[in-house]
Design an enzyme around this catalytic site. Structure first.
Site, short mmCIF file in Angstrom:
data_model
loop_
_atom_site.label_atom_id
_atom_site.label_comp_id
_atom_site.label_asym_id
_atom_site.label_seq_id
_atom_site.Cartn_x
_atom_site.Cartn_y
_atom_site.Cartn_z
CE LYS A 285 -4.17 -1.71 2.32
NZ LYS A 285 -5.03 -1.58 3.52
CD GLU A 371 -19.34 -6.23 7.75
OE1 GLU A 371 -18.62 -5.28 7.41
OE2 GLU A 371 -19.39 -7.32 7.12
NE ARG A 399 -20.55 -6.86 4.23
CZ ARG A 399 -19.97 -7.17 3.06
NH1 ARG A 399 -20.29 -6.47 1.98
NH2 ARG A 399 -19.10 -8.13 2.98
#
Length: 641
Positions: A285, A371, A399
């Site tokens: 990243k 989740e 979700r």
């Protein structure tokens, strides 16, 4: 504003067709210019930076090797897609990212044929790509489907559910695992790249498939031994046993920033007759931009910044953010209550729980992008007598709705839901808007649903959640800064289902839920100036309703307006149902409900979004005047008289 870099080679590339005309020895210059353009654009607009910088080479290599858009490229989440947008005909608009009327910060089908599937939530790419691949297979259409998914997204069960069904797609499905954080592979380098090229070659894959078919014809002991021999030989140098067990040919790991490694492997994968194939690519990243590489979060999400120094534009000083008010309030509660636990799904800082995690690491749980697991895990903690707080963004809690219903509400377990990013969220647009939580939670038996009007109310509501052991309870609050009220040093326990009358009048009643209260009070000032005496109530609760307060407002005013930061089916629907059940409108009372419109609003500044939805002070006033069949001129004259 950042200066636009010189990009002579990139200037010749409008679409991937142009990219594929370049000789291989020019690709490095192309990706260097693409990285510079990405940094410059995000410096101008703000947005997600580190993730896009990590896939610059990978983006260019995929478009160079595969025949996009006929080959469908599907990015998981999509926050890494800015270089992709630059290469796919949208460079002229790249400095409108995340602005009103501009490009979305994620992939979006309506924007381009190169965005075959919209994304912004995690771990959907493999399922979608499998759908594209099977559809092409059934219709005998050409084209592969390529899913690019990060290692973080692999913490969600949905990715494995899709992989478990992927074998039917054959060589039409390619999954690229972008490993930019977790150490799930041996070191990469020249030997690894060489082996990846060998293993991804048509000859190797063909031999493997032949051996597998031959093994199936042998007696079971020989079949098992042949399979183990193959796994052992590959495992010595390659790894990837899990993916092989799920039916994928595993290739990798390879250096995702080395085009000399990427291009040959992707070409082999493109031409393979067997599949599906998973290519394990290791990236970094923030690659190529020193301030991002040095930052702890790799500049995941940034404000506008100076490209030379990396210094981000600082927002003017103001009230604390709601997420930090929540995090600090919960940490204070935990000082005296060892039963309090905090759970988040890969958003410790985004939910303000980083403070809790630092103080109480044994009671803090980041479960990753999972989740569903987070909610049921919290239910288990609650069933064992703890006091769990499940802090999840409104849009992400969607979700886990089945778990909220089945594992929490039906069993009446005291899970505390801290619902961040409730309401509209500005630059992140429709995919991240918390529009539906009131509707989908307040319809559930046993559920208590609160909305904080300001920072002080949020502190009180956190305390109320702690002490509520008789069932599930939720508090919702928006993204961004509070309104500037002083946060209390001593939190109060609110009476469940009781609101407060903030301002009392005689003609107009405004019933507010959440942080629209400030706009409701502004509207009341405007209405008073027009001669209309106005009451304002902060209901605090949508489930259960403060029926006594609502009954009083509906029976003593000419017009009543509800206002909320949510979709149809929320506060307004519940008030209308109560009024209908009790016949409260029989005397001619006019009730109007103000809510989010029945559409997905694109990104813009939050204040613009709310004004467009009619949920600001002017919108409230217009609604009242229309309901009373007056206009502002006649009312002003009446007030003067």
């Amino acid at each position: 504003m950042s200066d636009v870099p010189a990009t002579p080679l990139l200037d010749t590339v409008q679409t991937p067709d142009d990219l594929r005309k370049l000789p291989p020895d020019q690709l490095q210059q192309l990706v260097d210019e693409l990285r510079a353009e990405t940094i410059s654009a995000v410096g101008t607009t703000g947005g997600h930076l580190g993730s896009g910088l990590g896939v610059v080479e990978l983006t260019a290599a995929i478009h160079y090797v595969f025949n996009t858009p006929d080959d469908r490229l599907i990015w998981d989440v999509g926050h890494q897609c800015y270089p992709h947008k630059i290469l796919t005909g949208r460079r002229d608009r790249i400095r409108t990212l995340r602005q009103g009327g501009g490009l979305s910060g994620f992939t979006k089908r309506a924007e381009s044929e190169y965005d075959p599937f919209g994304a912004a939530h995690s771990s959907t790419s493999i399922s979608a790509a499998l759908g594209f691949a099977i559809a092409n297979k059934l219709s005998d259409a050409p084209g592969k489907a390529i899913a690019v998914i990060g290692d973080g997204a692999m913490s969600a069960g949905m990715a494995y559910e899709a992989m478990n069904n992927a074998e039917a797609a054959g060589n039409r499905l390619v999954v690229i695992l972008n490993d930019n954080d977790m150490s799930i592979a041996p070191p990469v380098g020249g030997l690894s790249a060489y082996l990846s090229r060998i293993v991804s070659s048509r000859e190797f894959l063909s031999v493997r498939e032949l051996m597998k078919k031959l093994a199936r014809r042998l007696p079971r002991p020989f079949h098992h031994a042949a399979r183990k021999t193959d796994e052992f030989a590959r495992g010595m140098t390659m790894g990837g046993t899990l993916f092989e067990e799920l039916g994928f040919y595993y290739v990798g790991p390879i250096d995702g920033h080395n085009l000399d490694h990427l291009i040959p492997v992707l070409e082999n994968v493109r031409d393979a007759e067997e599949g599906p194939i998973l290519v394990h690519v290791v990236t970094k990243k923030g690659k190529g931009y020193a301030p991002a590489e040095a930052a702890a979060d790799k500049y995941h999400g940034v404000q506008k910044f100076d490209v030379i120094t990396g210094a981000q534009a600082k927002a003017p000083p103001g009230p604390p953010q709601y997420q930090n008010v929540f995090g600090e309030a919960l940490a204070r509660e935990a000082e005296s209550d060892p039963r309090i636990c905090a759970i988040t799904a890969a958003m410790p800082s985004g939910t303000g729980l980083d403070r809790f995690a630092a103080a109480y690491p044994d009671r803090f749980f980041d479960v990753g992008i999972a989740e569903q697991h987070a909610v049921t895990f919290a239910a288990g903690l609650a069933a064992q007598g703890l006091r769990p707080f499940c802090a999840i963004y409104s849009t992400f809690l969607q979700r886990a709705y089945d778990q909220v219903v089945h594992d929490v509400a039906i069993q009446n377990l005291p899970v505390r839901f801290a619902i961040d990013r409730a309401g509209l969220v500005g630059a992140d647009g429709a995919t991240h808007a918390g529009s539906f939580d009131v509707t989908y939670l307040a319809t559930l038996p046993n559920m208590v649903v609160m909305a904080a009007a300001d920072e002080a109310e949020l502190v009180h509501m956190v305390h109320t959640c702690v002490l509520h052991d008789s069932g599930p309870i939720a508090v919702r609050y928006p993204r961004g800064n509070g309104v500037g009220v002083e946060t209390p040093t001593e939190a109060q326990r609110l009476e469940i289902g009781k609101g407060r009358l903030v301002r009392e009048g005689k003609t107009v009643a405004i019933l507010s839920l959440g942080t629209r209260l400030a706009e409701a009070l502004k509207a009341a000032d405007q209405l008073e100036a027009k001669g209309l005496s106005t009451s304002v109530a902060d209901l605090r609760f949508v489930k259960p309703l403060d029926e006594a307060l609502i009954r009083r407002m509906l029976t003593s005013h000419e017009v009543a307006v509800t206002i909320e930061e949510g979709a149809i089916g929320g506060l307004g629907a519940h008030v209308l149902t109560m009024a209908s059940d009790e016949g409260l409108t029989d005397g001619g009372l006019k009730i109007r409900t103000l809510r989010l419109p029945d559409l997905f609003q694109d990104q813009d500044k939050p204040e613009v979004q709310y004004a467009d939805a009619g949920l600001d002070a002017d919108g409230i006033v217009r609604t009242v005047l229309t309901a009373l069949r007056h206009n502002s001129a006649s009312l002003t004259e009446g007030a003067r008289a």
